[in-house]
Design a protein around this motif. Structure first.
Motif, short mmCIF file in Angstrom:
data_model
loop_
_atom_site.label_atom_id
_atom_site.label_comp_id
_atom_site.label_asym_id
_atom_site.label_seq_id
_atom_site.Cartn_x
_atom_site.Cartn_y
_atom_site.Cartn_z
N ASN A 9 21.21 49.41 8.15
CA ASN A 9 19.58 48.51 8.68
C ASN A 9 19.63 49.53 9.70
O ASN A 9 19.84 49.25 11.02
N TRP A 10 18.65 51.18 9.51
CA TRP A 10 18.22 52.26 10.49
C TRP A 10 17.09 51.73 11.14
O TRP A 10 17.29 52.72 12.31
N LYS A 11 17.22 50.59 11.57
CA LYS A 11 15.35 50.24 11.83
C LYS A 11 14.64 51.45 12.81
O LYS A 11 14.62 52.21 10.96
N MET A 12 14.20 51.23 13.37
CA MET A 12 12.42 52.30 14.15
C MET A 12 13.56 53.55 13.85
O MET A 12 13.47 54.48 15.19
N ASN A 13 13.87 54.25 13.65
CA ASN A 13 15.19 55.79 13.68
C ASN A 13 14.93 56.51 12.23
O ASN A 13 15.22 55.53 10.25
N ALA A 86 11.99 50.23 -3.87
CA ALA A 86 13.18 49.30 -2.84
C ALA A 86 13.57 48.08 -3.90
O ALA A 86 12.93 47.64 -5.15
N SER A 87 14.74 48.06 -3.27
CA SER A 87 15.01 46.67 -4.54
C SER A 87 15.74 45.11 -3.59
O SER A 87 16.56 44.12 -4.54
N ALA A 88 15.70 45.38 -2.55
CA ALA A 88 15.99 44.62 -1.14
C ALA A 88 15.17 44.53 0.27
O ALA A 88 14.61 45.69 0.09
N VAL A 89 15.10 43.68 0.89
CA VAL A 89 14.22 43.62 1.77
C VAL A 89 15.34 42.91 3.04
O VAL A 89 15.14 41.67 2.63
N ILE A 90 15.26 43.35 4.42
CA ILE A 90 15.42 42.89 5.46
C ILE A 90 14.52 41.22 5.87
O ILE A 90 13.55 42.57 6.28
N MET A 115 11.10 37.85 -2.90
CA MET A 115 11.93 37.28 -4.47
C MET A 115 11.23 37.04 -5.85
O MET A 115 11.47 37.99 -7.25
N ARG A 116 9.78 36.85 -5.48
CA ARG A 116 8.59 36.78 -6.12
C ARG A 116 8.39 37.78 -6.95
O ARG A 116 8.38 38.03 -7.43
N ALA A 117 8.53 39.39 -5.80
CA ALA A 117 8.02 40.17 -5.97
C ALA A 117 9.25 41.31 -6.85
O ALA A 117 9.47 42.39 -7.23
N GLY A 118 10.48 40.80 -7.03
CA GLY A 118 11.87 41.10 -7.82
C GLY A 118 12.91 41.01 -6.75
O GLY A 118 13.61 42.44 -6.97
N LEU A 119 12.96 41.03 -5.74
CA LEU A 119 14.12 41.75 -4.59
C LEU A 119 14.82 40.90 -4.09
O LEU A 119 14.63 39.54 -4.01
N VAL A 120 16.05 41.36 -3.81
CA VAL A 120 17.19 41.12 -2.98
C VAL A 120 16.29 40.37 -1.45
O VAL A 120 16.08 41.86 -0.53
N ALA A 121 16.39 38.97 -0.50
CA ALA A 121 16.31 39.07 0.47
C ALA A 121 17.66 38.60 1.42
O ALA A 121 17.97 37.69 1.14
N VAL A 122 17.71 39.55 1.89
CA VAL A 122 18.81 39.65 3.30
C VAL A 122 18.44 39.11 4.06
O VAL A 122 17.67 39.89 4.88
N ILE A 123 18.60 37.78 4.42
CA ILE A 123 17.58 36.60 5.51
C ILE A 123 19.09 36.75 6.39
O ILE A 123 19.85 36.94 6.45
#
Length: 249
Positions: A9-13, A86-90, A115-123
């Protein structure tokens, strides 16, 4: 078998000058035995996806809106992240929960959209220092799991990251016993809710001051399937040893 995951997670960098770090990471791990995910700022996402195209590195977003589109100035939908490569989202990172007052319900709605958009949710889930010291850790984690994870979750579209808030960027790391307690608890909660097969297939990451020097011992803890890494993921020279430790675990 759950395929292990090293996520950064690069955050705001990062600006365009950081893209060579992705090139170095891709070249250094041409055929890894674990999954590698980098989540750069939204401004870099498309260029990052182009940079690692054809490699073993995947890219993801750091947040998304729960709606598909609309009058939400400054926000980005899950579909837009997908379109950018993207393939995922935090989702539900403690920084979002604290700075933007995101509730479990908000995180769940975003995860459902992802999930509906086809992304892996990293919760992300995790307790504060005050909650840890008050003995409330498992209650907090249990509530976050119950409220933040959509019913349609599977091992294919969900990753859960345990990040004790007091360990993020502080250099403080829970004991291995503390990490094991939470990860075993999370596995049990998921299996009770979704059944042994689905609950046992969800990857559980640890995050919070993970570094090359402590990665191997953390990855030796049962039910730790990888890491969500902050600062140490910004440079290939720092992140590569963590990936290698995960491959050896």
């Amino acid at each position: 078998m759950r395929r292990k995951l090293a996520a950064g997670n690069w955050k705001m960098n990062g600006t365009g000058t950081a893209l060579p770090e992705l090139e170095a990471l891709a070249h250094g791990h041409p055929a890894p035995s674990v999954d590698i995910l980098i989540c750069p700022p939204a401004t870099l996402l498309h260029r990052a996806a182009q940079t690692v195209a054809g490699s073993a590195i995947s890219v993801g977003g750091q947040d998304c809106h729960a709606e598909v589109s609309g009058a939400h100035t400054g926000d980005i939908s899950a579909g837009m992240l997908k379109d950018a490569g993207a393939s995922a989202v935090i989702l539900g990172h403690s920084e979002r929960r604290e700075s933007y007052a995101e509730s479990n319900g908000t995180v769940c709605a975003k995860a459902r959209a992802a999930m509906r958009a086809g992304l892996v949710a990293v919760i992300c889930v995790g307790e504060s220092l005050a909650q840890r010291e008050a003995g409330e850790t498992l209650d907090i984690i249990g509530g976050q799991l119950a409220g933040s994870i959509p019913d349609e979750s599977t091992g294919e579209n969900l990753v859960v990251a345990y990040e004790p808030i007091w360990a993020i960027g502080t250099g403080k790391v829970p004991t291995l016993e503390q990490i094991a307690e939470v990860h075993d608890f999370m596995r049990g909660q998921l299996e009770r809710r979704f059944g042994a097969e689905v609950g046992g297939s969800v990857r559980l990451l640890y995050g919070g001051s993970v570094k090359p020097g402590n990665a191997a011992e953390i990855f030796g803890v049962p039910n730790v399937d990888g890491a969500l890494v902050g600062g140490a993921s910004l440079k290939a020279a720092d992140f590569s040893p963590i990936i290698e430790a995960l491959e050896s675990a």
